[in-house]
Design a protein around this motif. Structure first.
Motif, PDB file in Angstrom:
ATOM      1  N   GLU A   9      40.309 -74.127 -29.962  1.00  0.00           N
ATOM      2  CA  GLU A   9      39.614 -73.393 -31.030  1.00  0.00           C
ATOM      3  C   GLU A   9      40.337 -73.417 -32.375  1.00  0.00           C
ATOM      4  OE1 GLU A   9      36.621 -72.297 -31.110  1.00  0.00           O
ATOM      5  OE2 GLU A   9      36.200 -72.587 -28.994  1.00  0.00           O
ATOM      6  N   THR A  10      41.662 -73.458 -32.368  1.00  0.00           N
ATOM      7  CA  THR A  10      42.397 -73.248 -33.617  1.00  0.00           C
ATOM      8  C   THR A  10      43.313 -74.421 -33.965  1.00  0.00           C
ATOM      9  OG1 THR A  10      44.345 -72.227 -32.597  1.00  0.00           O
ATOM     10  CG2 THR A  10      42.446 -70.768 -33.096  1.00  0.00           C
ATOM     11  N   GLY A  16      37.187 -76.668 -32.133  1.00  0.00           N
ATOM     12  CA  GLY A  16      35.909 -75.972 -32.256  1.00  0.00           C
ATOM     13  C   GLY A  16      35.067 -76.204 -31.016  1.00  0.00           C
ATOM     14  N   CYS A  17      35.433 -75.568 -29.928  1.00  0.00           N
ATOM     15  CA  CYS A  17      34.789 -75.822 -28.629  1.00  0.00           C
ATOM     16  C   CYS A  17      33.290 -75.548 -28.640  1.00  0.00           C
ATOM     17  CB  CYS A  17      35.474 -75.018 -27.531  1.00  0.00           C
ATOM     18  SG  CYS A  17      37.193 -75.511 -27.271  1.00  0.00           S
TER      19      CYS A  17
END
Length: 187
Positions: free
Chosen positions: A168-169, A136-137
């Motif tokens: 992100e994932t 979750g940048c």
């Protein structure tokens, strides 16, 4: 060559967060289980901790919780998940560390921040070489900015930028950790 068999997930315990964070945690737990990796976490059945651990269990994965007795008044363990009860937060953190090949850090509060900072501090002191990935940048950008400020002020060497990676994932997180571990050759 090392392979990823057990990963610690640090994350928040609040149920009051945006549902997208809870979904991210569920997706992470599911992805970990689908790859046959054991999820190790703080033992609570609330917030992102509960979401990730339940998703891993529901996907057929192995899950280990480690929780100090005193936290049970706030964070009840899931009776379907193996939970190792310990006396102190220090024992909990040591157990999470010892049982894991790598660390995934999902959004969370001050406890999550404390866990990742201690893990990175131990890495900086060469007490371990286990990889750390933040998921979750956008959420973690203020933390990354703080690290950059610490580096710019010369409190930490520039190489510390490589102490962790931000993605992100869940898929990117697991791919990155597996890649780092597969490149290591242990004595």
């Amino acid at each position: 060559m090392a392979c990823l068999t057990s990963v610690c997930v640090y994350c928040g315990s609040s149920n009051q967060v945006d549902s997208s964070y809870l979904q991210l945690a569920s997706d992470m737990g599911h992805a970990i289980a689908k790859r046959g990796i054991r999820l190790v976490y703080g033992g609570g059945n609330v917030g992102l901790m509960g979401a990730s651990s339940r998703a891993a269990l529901e996907a057929g994965g192995e899950v280990l919780g480690i929780m100090p007795h005193f936290l049970t008044k706030w964070e009840k363990p899931n009776p379907a998940i193996e939970t190792r009860m310990v006396k102190t937060m220090h024992e909990r953190k040591w157990g999470l560390f010892a049982e894991s090949d790598a660390f995934i850090v999902l959004p969370g509060g001050i406890g999550t921040l404390e866990e990742v900072v201690e893990t990175l501090s131990w890495q900086r002191l060469e007490l371990h070489q286990k990889p750390v990935v933040l998921v979750g940048c956008t959420f973690w950008q203020p933390f990354v900015d703080l690290i950059e400020a610490i580096i710019a002020a010369k409190f930490t060497p520039a190489g510390f930028r490589h102490a962790f990676f931000c993605v992100e994932t869940p898929t990117e997180a697991l791919d990155h950790l597996q890649s780092v571990l597969s490149q290591r050759h242990w004595p």
